[in-house]
Design a protein around this motif. Structure first.
Motif, PDB file in Angstrom:
ATOM      1  N   THR A  35      23.661  61.594   4.346  1.00 16.10           N
ATOM      2  CA  THR A  35      23.296  61.488   5.763  1.00 16.10           C
ATOM      3  C   THR A  35      22.934  62.849   6.353  1.00 16.10           C
ATOM      4  O   THR A  35      22.261  62.920   7.383  1.00 16.10           O
ATOM      5  CB  THR A  35      24.442  60.853   6.568  1.00 16.10           C
ATOM      6  OG1 THR A  35      25.687  61.455   6.180  1.00 16.10           O
ATOM      7  CG2 THR A  35      24.523  59.353   6.312  1.00 16.10           C
ATOM      8  N   ALA A  36      23.356  63.949   5.703  1.00 16.69           N
ATOM      9  CA  ALA A  36      22.948  65.283   6.147  1.00 16.69           C
ATOM     10  C   ALA A  36      21.438  65.484   6.017  1.00 16.69           C
ATOM     11  O   ALA A  36      20.862  66.364   6.655  1.00 16.69           O
ATOM     12  CB  ALA A  36      23.688  66.355   5.348  1.00 16.69           C
ATOM     13  N   ASP A  37      20.787  64.649   5.190  1.00 17.27           N
ATOM     14  CA  ASP A  37      19.323  64.764   5.018  1.00 17.27           C
ATOM     15  C   ASP A  37      18.549  64.110   6.159  1.00 17.27           C
ATOM     16  O   ASP A  37      17.335  64.304   6.265  1.00 17.27           O
ATOM     17  CB  ASP A  37      18.897  64.136   3.691  1.00 17.27           C
ATOM     18  CG  ASP A  37      19.426  64.911   2.500  1.00 17.27           C
ATOM     19  OD1 ASP A  37      19.670  66.125   2.652  1.00 17.27           O
ATOM     20  OD2 ASP A  37      19.606  64.304   1.426  1.00 17.27           O
ATOM     21  N   PHE A  38      19.234  63.311   6.968  1.00 17.06           N
ATOM     22  CA  PHE A  38      18.555  62.622   8.073  1.00 17.06           C
ATOM     23  C   PHE A  38      18.619  63.492   9.325  1.00 17.06           C
ATOM     24  O   PHE A  38      19.666  64.036   9.659  1.00 17.06           O
ATOM     25  CB  PHE A  38      19.229  61.268   8.340  1.00 17.06           C
ATOM     26  CG  PHE A  38      18.494  60.412   9.331  1.00 17.06           C
ATOM     27  CD1 PHE A  38      17.424  59.637   8.927  1.00 17.06           C
ATOM     28  CD2 PHE A  38      18.855  60.384  10.671  1.00 17.06           C
ATOM     29  CE1 PHE A  38      16.737  58.852   9.836  1.00 17.06           C
ATOM     30  CE2 PHE A  38      18.180  59.613  11.579  1.00 17.06           C
ATOM     31  CZ  PHE A  38      17.115  58.830  11.159  1.00 17.06           C
ATOM     32  N   PRO A  39      17.505  63.644  10.033  1.00 14.42           N
ATOM     33  CA  PRO A  39      16.209  62.973   9.859  1.00 14.42           C
ATOM     34  C   PRO A  39      15.149  63.809   9.156  1.00 14.42           C
ATOM     35  O   PRO A  39      14.000  63.388   9.060  1.00 14.42           O
ATOM     36  CB  PRO A  39      15.792  62.733  11.310  1.00 14.42           C
ATOM     37  CG  PRO A  39      16.298  63.967  12.010  1.00 14.42           C
ATOM     38  CD  PRO A  39      17.594  64.337  11.331  1.00 14.42           C
ATOM     39  N   PHE A  81      24.758  64.840  10.126  1.00 16.36           N
ATOM     40  CA  PHE A  81      23.322  64.905  10.360  1.00 16.36           C
ATOM     41  C   PHE A  81      22.894  66.340  10.651  1.00 16.36           C
ATOM     42  O   PHE A  81      23.624  67.102  11.309  1.00 16.36           O
ATOM     43  CB  PHE A  81      22.925  64.014  11.542  1.00 16.36           C
ATOM     44  CG  PHE A  81      23.290  62.568  11.359  1.00 16.36           C
ATOM     45  CD1 PHE A  81      22.698  61.802  10.377  1.00 16.36           C
ATOM     46  CD2 PHE A  81      24.240  61.965  12.185  1.00 16.36           C
ATOM     47  CE1 PHE A  81      23.037  60.469  10.202  1.00 16.36           C
ATOM     48  CE2 PHE A  81      24.586  60.638  12.028  1.00 16.36           C
ATOM     49  CZ  PHE A  81      23.980  59.885  11.030  1.00 16.36           C
ATOM     50  N   ARG A  82      21.709  66.695  10.167  1.00 16.73           N
ATOM     51  CA  ARG A  82      21.145  68.026  10.448  1.00 16.73           C
ATOM     52  C   ARG A  82      19.815  67.841  11.148  1.00 16.73           C
ATOM     53  O   ARG A  82      18.909  67.173  10.623  1.00 16.73           O
ATOM     54  CB  ARG A  82      20.940  68.816   9.156  1.00 16.73           C
ATOM     55  CG  ARG A  82      22.215  69.171   8.428  1.00 16.73           C
ATOM     56  CD  ARG A  82      21.958  70.225   7.358  1.00 16.73           C
ATOM     57  NE  ARG A  82      23.134  70.423   6.525  1.00 16.73           N
ATOM     58  CZ  ARG A  82      23.166  70.189   5.217  1.00 16.73           C
ATOM     59  NH1 ARG A  82      22.080  69.762   4.596  1.00 16.73           N
ATOM     60  NH2 ARG A  82      24.275  70.394   4.534  1.00 16.73           N
ATOM     61  N   PHE A  83      19.704  68.455  12.320  1.00 10.52           N
ATOM     62  CA  PHE A  83      18.509  68.277  13.147  1.00 10.52           C
ATOM     63  C   PHE A  83      17.663  69.553  13.162  1.00 10.52           C
ATOM     64  O   PHE A  83      18.150  70.639  12.835  1.00 10.52           O
ATOM     65  CB  PHE A  83      18.922  67.888  14.567  1.00 10.52           C
ATOM     66  CG  PHE A  83      19.680  66.591  14.611  1.00 10.52           C
ATOM     67  CD1 PHE A  83      19.014  65.386  14.500  1.00 10.52           C
ATOM     68  CD2 PHE A  83      21.066  66.575  14.723  1.00 10.52           C
ATOM     69  CE1 PHE A  83      19.708  64.180  14.509  1.00 10.52           C
ATOM     70  CE2 PHE A  83      21.770  65.380  14.738  1.00 10.52           C
ATOM     71  CZ  PHE A  83      21.079  64.186  14.628  1.00 10.52           C
ATOM     72  N   GLU A  92      21.182  67.819  20.819  1.00 10.77           N
ATOM     73  CA  GLU A  92      21.654  67.571  19.458  1.00 10.77           C
ATOM     74  C   GLU A  92      22.751  66.510  19.444  1.00 10.77           C
ATOM     75  O   GLU A  92      22.783  65.648  18.556  1.00 10.77           O
ATOM     76  CB  GLU A  92      22.162  68.871  18.837  1.00 10.77           C
ATOM     77  CG  GLU A  92      22.478  68.738  17.363  1.00 10.77           C
ATOM     78  CD  GLU A  92      22.658  70.079  16.684  1.00 10.77           C
ATOM     79  OE1 GLU A  92      23.635  70.202  15.916  1.00 10.77           O
ATOM     80  OE2 GLU A  92      21.846  70.992  16.921  1.00 10.77           O
ATOM     81  N   ALA A  96      22.523  62.957  17.562  1.00 13.77           N
ATOM     82  CA  ALA A  96      23.529  62.545  16.582  1.00 13.77           C
ATOM     83  C   ALA A  96      24.045  61.143  16.878  1.00 13.77           C
ATOM     84  O   ALA A  96      24.226  60.327  15.963  1.00 13.77           O
ATOM     85  CB  ALA A  96      24.685  63.555  16.568  1.00 13.77           C
ATOM     86  N   ALA A  99      21.330  58.787  15.783  1.00 13.88           N
ATOM     87  CA  ALA A  99      21.252  58.702  14.325  1.00 13.88           C
ATOM     88  C   ALA A  99      22.402  57.862  13.767  1.00 13.88           C
ATOM     89  O   ALA A  99      22.215  57.035  12.870  1.00 13.88           O
ATOM     90  CB  ALA A  99      21.276  60.107  13.721  1.00 13.88           C
ATOM     91  N   ARG A 100      23.592  58.089  14.323  1.00 12.03           N
ATOM     92  CA  ARG A 100      24.741  57.318  13.859  1.00 12.03           C
ATOM     93  C   ARG A 100      24.554  55.831  14.158  1.00 12.03           C
ATOM     94  O   ARG A 100      24.822  54.969  13.317  1.00 12.03           O
ATOM     95  CB  ARG A 100      26.022  57.829  14.513  1.00 12.03           C
ATOM     96  CG  ARG A 100      27.285  57.124  14.065  1.00 12.03           C
ATOM     97  CD  ARG A 100      28.520  57.748  14.713  1.00 12.03           C
ATOM     98  NE  ARG A 100      29.736  57.106  14.249  1.00 12.03           N
ATOM     99  CZ  ARG A 100      30.257  56.000  14.784  1.00 12.03           C
ATOM    100  NH1 ARG A 100      29.648  55.421  15.810  1.00 12.03           N
ATOM    101  NH2 ARG A 100      31.371  55.482  14.311  1.00 12.03           N
TER     102      ARG A 100
END
Length: 321
Positions: A35-39, A81-83, A92, A96, A99-100
């Motif tokens: 999930t760190a790859d999204f988005p 998540f990383r934005f 941010e 998040a 995204a969640r």
């Protein structure tokens, strides 16, 4: 073609690498994501309507999977998540939450086998819930107090036949001065009970000390029990084996029928397919349940004992059992 297995885990998690390798060895299609790859490095396109449940794709630069084809999900502590850079703090946080709710919500709605589903894991991580369920399922548990009142601690100590211990209720890890530290089980002495300043600051878990011959890490996977006896070779390890790994020795062991039956009931009640449970085995052979971690480590215990945990996880994900 067999249904693909979706892996949701941190990209640098070595035990997950072994699960993926075993799935590959068996010729199972795998889509791994963090999930760190999204988005930024992972894209989602999901649809639902009156005629169809969630369909659509998860997409990375290397792979694509159609979500409606997924047959099982292995979920193990993915990253945050990383934005893109340049967002303000409020932006941010808002992103998040979206995204969640979006990625997390669509994934959570997948109707397939989960090892384990995050909502089940979230509830099962509460130690008060674990103890209540274990007791209801016929497992022996230690007398336990959770409080922030010093007088309650003293009363509990007076009522308990023997020493009491204090241990973390949730994660035992803290970060202080950029240093990772662990909080271990402490046996309370008479002097500790005289000065309980600080107890009021938060909740504390206290338990009756259980006399131990050794401890057991019982790994439950899809209805199977894989048990390793852990023998402490130091005073520190005897109090909390996590405090002195170098003093430990291991061997495989069998599980009493009543404990196995109780654990099956507990896993069903908590809606878990995987769990790493800790037991104390007394000098009389009695097993006492301490806790279960729905995302507990298993790689080191397999390395020391040869227990086929990764194979059991893959069997459960693919239905090969």
């Amino acid at each position: 073609m067999a249904a693909p297995v979706l892996i949701i885990a941190a990209s640098d998690d070595l035990p997950t690498d072994k699960v993926v390798a075993e799935l590959d060895r068996r010729g199972v299609e795998v889509f791994r994501m963090d999930t760190a790859d999204f988005p930024q490095r992972l894209a989602l396109a999901g649809r639902i309507d009156q005629e169809r449940a969630w369909t659509g794709e998860l997409i990375t630069e290397h792979r694509i999977v159609e979500m409606s084809r997924v047959g099982a999900v292995y979920y193990r502590a993915p990253g945050a998540f990383r934005f893109p850079e340049g967002m303000s703090g409020p932006e941010e946080r808002f992103a998040a939450y979206q995204a969640r709710g979006g990625l997390g919500g669509v994934l959570s709605a997948l109707d397939c086998r989960w090892v384990n589903h995050p909502t089940a894991m979230a509830r099962a991580e509460y130690k008060p819930v674990q103890l209540a369920v274990a007791r209801a399922c016929g497992l022996r548990i230690p007398a336990t107090l959770i409080t922030n009142r010093p007088d309650e601690v003293r009363a509990f100590a007076q009522e308990t036949d023997g020493p009491i211990v204090c241990k973390p209720i949730a994660s035992p890890v803290i970060i202080e001065n950029n240093e990772l530290k662990s909080v271990y089980t402490q046996v309370l002495k008479a002097g500790d009970l005289e000065d309980l300043r600080g107890i009021e600051a938060t909740a504390h878990l206290l338990q009756a000390w259980v006399d131990k011959a050794y401890e057991v890490r019982l790994t439950m996977v899809g209805g199977h029990a894989l048990a390793a006896a852990i023998h402490a070779g130091s005073d520190a390890a005897h109090k909390d084996w996590r405090s002195d790994y170098g003093a430990l020795t291991y061997e495989t062991t069998t599980v009493p029928e009543d404990v196995f039956a109780g654990m099956l009931r507990l896993m069903e009640r908590l809606q878990l397919r995987y769990g790493a449970a800790d037991f104390v085995v007394g000098p009389d052979g009695e097993w006492t349940f301490l806790e279960i971690n729905p995302c507990g480590q298993w790689d080191w215990i397999q390395a020391h004992t040869g227990l086929p945990i990764v194979e059991a996880i893959v069997d459960d994900l693919t239905g090969d059992h």
